[in-house]
Motif scaffolding. Structure first.
Motif, PDB file in Angstrom:
ATOM      1  N   ASP A  15       9.845  33.556 -21.036  1.00 30.97           N
ATOM      2  CA  ASP A  15      10.024  32.520 -21.996  1.00 30.97           C
ATOM      3  C   ASP A  15       9.500  31.733 -22.459  1.00 30.97           C
ATOM      4  O   ASP A  15       9.102  30.666 -23.426  1.00 30.97           O
ATOM      5  CB  ASP A  15      12.011  32.744 -21.972  1.00 30.97           C
ATOM      6  CG  ASP A  15      12.638  33.687 -22.244  1.00 30.97           C
ATOM      7  OD1 ASP A  15      11.496  33.938 -23.553  1.00 30.97           O
ATOM      8  OD2 ASP A  15      13.004  34.041 -21.885  1.00 30.97           O
ATOM      9  N   VAL A  16       8.686  30.979 -21.514  1.00 28.64           N
ATOM     10  CA  VAL A  16       7.746  29.522 -21.175  1.00 28.64           C
ATOM     11  C   VAL A  16       6.482  29.649 -21.168  1.00 28.64           C
ATOM     12  O   VAL A  16       6.276  28.577 -22.430  1.00 28.64           O
ATOM     13  CB  VAL A  16       8.159  28.817 -19.833  1.00 28.64           C
ATOM     14  CG1 VAL A  16       7.435  27.915 -19.467  1.00 28.64           C
ATOM     15  CG2 VAL A  16       9.747  28.124 -19.351  1.00 28.64           C
ATOM     16  N   VAL A  17       6.019  30.979 -20.716  1.00 27.99           N
ATOM     17  CA  VAL A  17       4.706  31.062 -21.472  1.00 27.99           C
ATOM     18  C   VAL A  17       4.080  31.663 -22.761  1.00 27.99           C
ATOM     19  O   VAL A  17       4.719  33.165 -22.776  1.00 27.99           O
ATOM     20  CB  VAL A  17       3.986  31.574 -20.462  1.00 27.99           C
ATOM     21  CG1 VAL A  17       2.147  31.868 -20.506  1.00 27.99           C
ATOM     22  CG2 VAL A  17       4.447  30.992 -18.389  1.00 27.99           C
ATOM     23  N   LYS A  18       3.472  31.219 -23.850  1.00 29.65           N
ATOM     24  CA  LYS A  18       3.760  31.658 -25.192  1.00 29.65           C
ATOM     25  C   LYS A  18       2.155  31.511 -25.231  1.00 29.65           C
ATOM     26  O   LYS A  18       1.137  30.632 -25.200  1.00 29.65           O
ATOM     27  CB  LYS A  18       4.413  31.255 -25.458  1.00 29.65           C
ATOM     28  CG  LYS A  18       5.465  31.526 -25.445  1.00 29.65           C
ATOM     29  CD  LYS A  18       6.103  31.128 -26.845  1.00 29.65           C
ATOM     30  CE  LYS A  18       8.289  31.299 -26.639  1.00 29.65           C
ATOM     31  NZ  LYS A  18       8.795  31.194 -27.639  1.00 29.65           N
ATOM     32  N   PRO A  19       1.323  32.338 -26.327  1.00 26.90           N
ATOM     33  CA  PRO A  19      -0.119  31.937 -26.598  1.00 26.90           C
ATOM     34  C   PRO A  19       0.223  30.413 -26.879  1.00 26.90           C
ATOM     35  O   PRO A  19      -0.709  30.157 -27.324  1.00 26.90           O
ATOM     36  CB  PRO A  19      -0.408  33.329 -27.576  1.00 26.90           C
ATOM     37  CG  PRO A  19       1.121  34.672 -27.238  1.00 26.90           C
ATOM     38  CD  PRO A  19       1.865  34.085 -26.712  1.00 26.90           C
ATOM     39  N   GLY A  20       0.911  30.373 -28.306  1.00 25.08           N
ATOM     40  CA  GLY A  20       0.861  29.416 -29.029  1.00 25.08           C
ATOM     41  C   GLY A  20       0.220  29.557 -30.824  1.00 25.08           C
ATOM     42  O   GLY A  20      -0.739  30.021 -30.986  1.00 25.08           O
ATOM     43  N   TRP A  21       0.277  28.303 -30.734  1.00 28.47           N
ATOM     44  CA  TRP A  21      -0.267  27.982 -32.661  1.00 28.47           C
ATOM     45  C   TRP A  21      -1.723  27.902 -32.188  1.00 28.47           C
ATOM     46  O   TRP A  21      -2.919  28.114 -33.299  1.00 28.47           O
ATOM     47  CB  TRP A  21       0.679  26.795 -33.428  1.00 28.47           C
ATOM     48  CG  TRP A  21       1.955  28.092 -33.529  1.00 28.47           C
ATOM     49  CD1 TRP A  21       3.161  27.442 -32.983  1.00 28.47           C
ATOM     50  CD2 TRP A  21       2.174  28.570 -34.416  1.00 28.47           C
ATOM     51  NE1 TRP A  21       3.908  27.836 -33.801  1.00 28.47           N
ATOM     52  CE2 TRP A  21       3.982  28.955 -34.392  1.00 28.47           C
ATOM     53  CE3 TRP A  21       1.763  28.964 -35.555  1.00 28.47           C
ATOM     54  CZ2 TRP A  21       4.156  29.458 -35.559  1.00 28.47           C
ATOM     55  CZ3 TRP A  21       2.345  30.556 -35.961  1.00 28.47           C
ATOM     56  CH2 TRP A  21       3.549  30.316 -36.350  1.00 28.47           C
ATOM     57  N   ILE A  22      -2.298  27.259 -31.499  1.00 28.89           N
ATOM     58  CA  ILE A  22      -3.382  27.257 -31.352  1.00 28.89           C
ATOM     59  C   ILE A  22      -4.625  27.297 -31.193  1.00 28.89           C
ATOM     60  O   ILE A  22      -5.857  27.730 -31.620  1.00 28.89           O
ATOM     61  CB  ILE A  22      -3.733  25.898 -30.139  1.00 28.89           C
ATOM     62  CG1 ILE A  22      -2.985  24.215 -30.414  1.00 28.89           C
ATOM     63  CG2 ILE A  22      -5.152  25.463 -29.931  1.00 28.89           C
ATOM     64  CD1 ILE A  22      -3.087  22.838 -29.514  1.00 28.89           C
ATOM     65  N   ALA A  23      -4.053  28.183 -30.249  1.00 27.56           N
ATOM     66  CA  ALA A  23      -4.620  30.078 -30.285  1.00 27.56           C
ATOM     67  C   ALA A  23      -4.885  30.550 -31.470  1.00 27.56           C
ATOM     68  O   ALA A  23      -5.953  30.946 -31.900  1.00 27.56           O
ATOM     69  CB  ALA A  23      -3.978  31.118 -28.908  1.00 27.56           C
ATOM     70  N   LEU A  24      -3.610  30.367 -31.770  1.00 26.93           N
ATOM     71  CA  LEU A  24      -3.699  31.694 -33.339  1.00 26.93           C
ATOM     72  C   LEU A  24      -5.076  31.031 -34.334  1.00 26.93           C
ATOM     73  O   LEU A  24      -5.821  31.442 -35.432  1.00 26.93           O
ATOM     74  CB  LEU A  24      -2.565  31.824 -33.826  1.00 26.93           C
ATOM     75  CG  LEU A  24      -2.096  32.211 -35.624  1.00 26.93           C
ATOM     76  CD1 LEU A  24      -2.788  34.302 -35.119  1.00 26.93           C
ATOM     77  CD2 LEU A  24      -0.960  32.427 -35.731  1.00 26.93           C
ATOM     78  N   LEU A  25      -5.002  29.676 -34.596  1.00 24.38           N
ATOM     79  CA  LEU A  25      -5.938  28.878 -35.572  1.00 24.38           C
ATOM     80  C   LEU A  25      -6.723  29.074 -34.785  1.00 24.38           C
ATOM     81  O   LEU A  25      -7.875  29.683 -35.871  1.00 24.38           O
ATOM     82  CB  LEU A  25      -5.329  26.795 -35.560  1.00 24.38           C
ATOM     83  CG  LEU A  25      -4.133  27.060 -36.018  1.00 24.38           C
ATOM     84  CD1 LEU A  25      -3.563  25.254 -35.736  1.00 24.38           C
ATOM     85  CD2 LEU A  25      -3.435  27.463 -37.550  1.00 24.38           C
ATOM     86  N   ILE A  26      -7.292  29.580 -33.734  1.00 29.16           N
ATOM     87  CA  ILE A  26      -8.825  29.412 -33.508  1.00 29.16           C
ATOM     88  C   ILE A  26      -9.221  30.521 -33.522  1.00 29.16           C
ATOM     89  O   ILE A  26     -10.573  30.893 -34.176  1.00 29.16           O
ATOM     90  CB  ILE A  26      -9.151  29.141 -31.656  1.00 29.16           C
ATOM     91  CG1 ILE A  26      -9.410  27.807 -32.019  1.00 29.16           C
ATOM     92  CG2 ILE A  26      -9.794  29.399 -31.326  1.00 29.16           C
ATOM     93  CD1 ILE A  26      -8.336  27.416 -30.238  1.00 29.16           C
TER      94      ILE A  26
END
Length: 97
Positions: A15-26
């Protein structure tokens, strides 16, 4: 050494470690850049003028061909001297200072 052991034994909370929006934008930016480069390459390839019938012929030049421009049939590698190039006299051992 104890820090390495504590990192190996620590459990990762999903629940704490997620890919994140920055990786999706890249990833999306790389996909858009790839698409644009691919489209531009297609345009550049369409602009190339290819003569299928005379593919083995040499490319035409701006002026008429002269016999001086052609290579010798024997393939000689001698440099050509022009009349404007001064020739240096050969030195012999008696002329050395």
């Amino acid at each position: 050494m104890t820090a390495m052991i504590s990192l190996q034994t620590a459990e990762i909370d999903p629940d704490v470690v997620k890919p994140g929006w920055i990786a999706l934008l890249i990833v999306l930016a790389l996909a858009v850049a790839t698409f644009l480069l691919w489209r531009n390459m297609g345009k550049q390839l369409k602009r190339i003028d290819v003569d299928r019938d005379g593919a083995d012929d040499p490319a035409p030049s701006g002026g008429p061909a002269s016999p001086d421009d052609s290579q010798s049939p024997a393939g000689g590698a001698e440099p050509k001297t022009s009349e404007a190039t001064p020739k240096t006299p050969d030195r012999t051992s008696s002329e050395t200072p």
